[in-house]
Motif scaffolding. Sequence first.
Motif, PDB file in Angstrom:
ATOM      1  N   ARG A  28      44.450  52.824  29.233  1.00 12.35           N
ATOM      2  CA  ARG A  28      45.287  54.054  29.430  1.00 12.35           C
ATOM      3  C   ARG A  28      45.855  54.291  31.165  1.00 12.35           C
ATOM      4  O   ARG A  28      46.856  54.816  31.372  1.00 12.35           O
ATOM      5  N   SER A  29      44.981  54.008  32.160  1.00 14.40           N
ATOM      6  CA  SER A  29      45.077  54.100  33.236  1.00 14.40           C
ATOM      7  C   SER A  29      45.857  53.121  34.096  1.00 14.40           C
ATOM      8  O   SER A  29      46.586  53.334  35.226  1.00 14.40           O
ATOM      9  N   GLY A  30      46.332  52.201  33.282  1.00 17.67           N
ATOM     10  CA  GLY A  30      47.050  50.949  33.682  1.00 17.67           C
ATOM     11  C   GLY A  30      46.527  50.059  35.032  1.00 17.67           C
ATOM     12  O   GLY A  30      46.950  49.552  35.561  1.00 17.67           O
ATOM     13  N   LEU A  31      45.302  50.042  35.045  1.00 18.16           N
ATOM     14  CA  LEU A  31      44.517  49.271  35.709  1.00 18.16           C
ATOM     15  C   LEU A  31      44.646  47.743  35.667  1.00 18.16           C
ATOM     16  O   LEU A  31      44.776  47.480  34.381  1.00 18.16           O
ATOM     17  N   LYS A  32      44.471  46.926  36.457  1.00 19.61           N
ATOM     18  CA  LYS A  32      44.940  45.507  36.551  1.00 19.61           C
ATOM     19  C   LYS A  32      43.749  44.809  36.528  1.00 19.61           C
ATOM     20  O   LYS A  32      43.450  43.513  36.074  1.00 19.61           O
ATOM     21  N   LEU A  33      42.628  45.117  37.056  1.00 14.79           N
ATOM     22  CA  LEU A  33      41.479  44.061  37.507  1.00 14.79           C
ATOM     23  C   LEU A  33      40.077  44.969  37.289  1.00 14.79           C
ATOM     24  O   LEU A  33      39.883  46.061  37.899  1.00 14.79           O
ATOM     25  N   ALA A  34      39.008  44.396  36.396  1.00 11.01           N
ATOM     26  CA  ALA A  34      37.926  45.120  36.319  1.00 11.01           C
ATOM     27  C   ALA A  34      36.953  44.037  36.708  1.00 11.01           C
ATOM     28  O   ALA A  34      36.866  42.894  36.165  1.00 11.01           O
TER      29      ALA A  34
ATOM     30  N   LYS B 189      33.054  39.414  49.315  1.00 15.06           N
ATOM     31  CA  LYS B 189      33.760  39.524  50.589  1.00 15.06           C
ATOM     32  C   LYS B 189      34.811  38.620  50.654  1.00 15.06           C
ATOM     33  O   LYS B 189      35.910  38.677  51.001  1.00 15.06           O
ATOM     34  N   ALA B 190      34.506  37.362  50.135  1.00 11.34           N
ATOM     35  CA  ALA B 190      35.658  36.381  50.152  1.00 11.34           C
ATOM     36  C   ALA B 190      36.668  36.605  49.138  1.00 11.34           C
ATOM     37  O   ALA B 190      37.902  36.384  49.379  1.00 11.34           O
ATOM     38  N   PHE B 191      36.407  36.969  48.154  1.00 11.22           N
ATOM     39  CA  PHE B 191      37.223  37.462  46.801  1.00 11.22           C
ATOM     40  C   PHE B 191      37.962  38.529  47.472  1.00 11.22           C
ATOM     41  O   PHE B 191      39.367  38.642  47.366  1.00 11.22           O
ATOM     42  N   ALA B 192      37.770  39.784  48.059  1.00  9.72           N
ATOM     43  CA  ALA B 192      38.381  40.688  48.702  1.00  9.72           C
ATOM     44  C   ALA B 192      39.344  40.301  49.782  1.00  9.72           C
ATOM     45  O   ALA B 192      40.461  40.947  49.524  1.00  9.72           O
ATOM     46  N   GLU B 193      38.934  39.336  50.333  1.00  8.48           N
ATOM     47  CA  GLU B 193      39.777  39.070  51.580  1.00  8.48           C
ATOM     48  C   GLU B 193      40.905  38.394  50.848  1.00  8.48           C
ATOM     49  O   GLU B 193      41.987  38.492  51.627  1.00  8.48           O
ATOM     50  N   ALA B 194      40.761  37.596  49.903  1.00  6.58           N
ATOM     51  CA  ALA B 194      41.749  36.556  49.265  1.00  6.58           C
ATOM     52  C   ALA B 194      42.792  37.633  48.440  1.00  6.58           C
ATOM     53  O   ALA B 194      44.068  37.597  48.757  1.00  6.58           O
ATOM     54  N   LEU B 195      42.326  38.598  48.021  1.00  4.36           N
ATOM     55  CA  LEU B 195      43.081  39.682  47.313  1.00  4.36           C
ATOM     56  C   LEU B 195      43.713  40.310  48.297  1.00  4.36           C
ATOM     57  O   LEU B 195      45.055  40.455  47.955  1.00  4.36           O
ATOM     58  N   ARG B 196      43.411  40.596  49.491  1.00  6.72           N
ATOM     59  CA  ARG B 196      44.215  41.530  50.271  1.00  6.72           C
ATOM     60  C   ARG B 196      45.245  40.688  51.054  1.00  6.72           C
ATOM     61  O   ARG B 196      46.138  41.073  51.567  1.00  6.72           O
TER      62      ARG B 196
ATOM     63  N   ASP C  46      49.185  37.268  28.709  1.00  2.78           N
ATOM     64  CA  ASP C  46      50.416  37.565  29.028  1.00  2.78           C
ATOM     65  C   ASP C  46      50.712  38.114  30.687  1.00  2.78           C
ATOM     66  O   ASP C  46      51.458  38.507  31.061  1.00  2.78           O
ATOM     67  N   PHE C  47      49.429  37.856  31.470  1.00  6.17           N
ATOM     68  CA  PHE C  47      49.523  38.501  32.758  1.00  6.17           C
ATOM     69  C   PHE C  47      49.432  37.150  33.692  1.00  6.17           C
ATOM     70  O   PHE C  47      48.780  36.261  33.417  1.00  6.17           O
ATOM     71  N   ASN C  48      50.445  37.569  34.558  1.00  3.88           N
ATOM     72  CA  ASN C  48      50.689  36.593  35.748  1.00  3.88           C
ATOM     73  C   ASN C  48      49.473  36.646  36.947  1.00  3.88           C
ATOM     74  O   ASN C  48      49.621  35.631  37.623  1.00  3.88           O
ATOM     75  N   GLY C  49      48.477  37.273  36.907  1.00  3.52           N
ATOM     76  CA  GLY C  49      47.496  37.259  37.793  1.00  3.52           C
ATOM     77  C   GLY C  49      47.961  38.039  39.017  1.00  3.52           C
ATOM     78  O   GLY C  49      47.085  38.029  40.047  1.00  3.52           O
ATOM     79  N   GLU C  50      48.936  38.749  39.263  1.00  2.38           N
ATOM     80  CA  GLU C  50      49.314  39.276  40.432  1.00  2.38           C
ATOM     81  C   GLU C  50      48.832  40.662  40.335  1.00  2.38           C
ATOM     82  O   GLU C  50      49.014  41.757  39.623  1.00  2.38           O
ATOM     83  N   LEU C  51      47.911  41.089  41.408  1.00  3.77           N
ATOM     84  CA  LEU C  51      47.236  42.145  41.760  1.00  3.77           C
ATOM     85  C   LEU C  51      48.338  43.022  42.690  1.00  3.77           C
ATOM     86  O   LEU C  51      48.691  44.399  42.373  1.00  3.77           O
TER      87      LEU C  51
END
Length: 524
Positions: free
Chosen positions: A282-288, A340-347, A384-389
């Motif tokens: 409902r909140s349209g969130l992309k990643l948990a 840490k490495a995951f957040a840096e790559a997402l940013r 159906d998700f392209n992985g784009e955050l």
Amino acid sequence: MPSLNLAIARLINTGTDSFAIWVVKAPYPSGYVLRDCVWPAELNQVWQEWQQMFAGHSGLVINNTAPQPANPLALNLGTTNSGHMPGYGGRLMQYLGLYLWRWVFDGPILSSLERSCGIAMGQHKRLRFQIEIRDPDLIALPWEIMQRQPGQSAISLSQDLLFSRTTSEVEPLPFLRTDQALNILLVLGHDENLQLEQEASILQQILENQPQINRNYSGFAPCMVKTLIQPTPQELIQELETKAYNIFFYAGHGLPGPDGGLLFLRPDKTLNGIELAQVLTRSGLKLAVFNACWGAQPAAINHQAIPASSLAEVLIRHGVPAVLGMRDVIADHESHSFIKAFAEALRSRKPIDEAVAEARQEMLTLYKFNQPAWTLPVLYLHPDFNGELVKSIDEGITELPDISIINVNRVTSRACLRSLSPGGRTWFLRTGVTRIGRTQDNDIVIPEPSVSKRHAEILCRNTYTGNTPVQTYYLQDLSTYGTTWCLSANGWQQILREEVLLQPGAKLKFGNSGNETWEFIIEN
């Protein structure tokens, strides 16, 4: 990005050891292949040894009637690239990875993979590879460690493809916002082994940290973190439904269960996976993200996995675009290194599956191949998700500035599109560009299946007639099938990706020729 999706399912009517492996999605027409195979007893044996050595929970049994080999495993796999003989744990990990690869990628399945990789390389892209495990007994296996031969990278560490898990039994994706920043809701639930305030401070610092090397990089996405410590379910739901978060991050105690398990927000306050899935979609969130040992682990009864019971599967099935959980127990220092490495790559605006691959490689570098830390993160992506955050700088929409001519001596006018349907809306046009399409991020939204996501644009250009400034409007078709229509003396004409001058009173249609009619109007 080219994609290859595989599915694995047990063949119920041909014996408990028979499976089918087939291609669900391929980047070329003849890539949709299938093969039948038998689950080998040797794989059962090495899987049981893996669980005895690495698993932090009671072992799961694959229902297999084949007799177990009488001889112990021969783990003589040679040396690594560095010339060193790996320890028993490393050899066991490598043996399981090799055996899983050989079982999955054989005959036509391997040919489909190789050609798909070639297509992706020809486009200078990585292949997005997704595996769907439809048999619950196989969910707990570490598919991320599959490797073709000793010395080569595991499939989840490959430089040629991006690995994730998926399922085809899913609800449609909700409307997803276009984001330029990470907006994280960090939730710490009850956990007797954590100092919650201290852990919250550590995690927030890790998530918000911007490496020194990137401080002057303008493309590095901003990151905002809101922390909730032991909220009630009502407080959590209200926060998610009233704020625009794109990442939900949970750390705390939980238990596997048939409905995605339980999150212990407080000692006496729990939320099950289905309840969480409903509020996240409902909140349209992309990643948990679940920094806990049970997020990707199925529930079990008498050592038999319960179908579709892991939290990650439940969330994906309900339409959450991406879920990252742990397959087993992970140490705090290991999870902090990964986050840490995951957040840096997402940013850095990388897709979620690419960010997971980078963080997994960082864990392998830190904790070496013999340790299972790098194998623990399990990523599920909605098919159906392209992985784009967050949007990359290259793909972001450059907003057209207001270039209207300021002239106090001329009469002010404005243009609009008015629906001629009974009770239809009137949309006023921008002085730069007005975007028309099916999705909510357009200026004029036409929610019809035949209307493209980015269907057309109306451009306002400033011209002069002598010394008199004039605003002129043009319609540009951008639709997938060239289905923008304009009424002329000869009837309705398709514009077909052309740009046409709009005269006041022009009649337009978008999508099917039977859709509603719009009139272009200039009001003084």
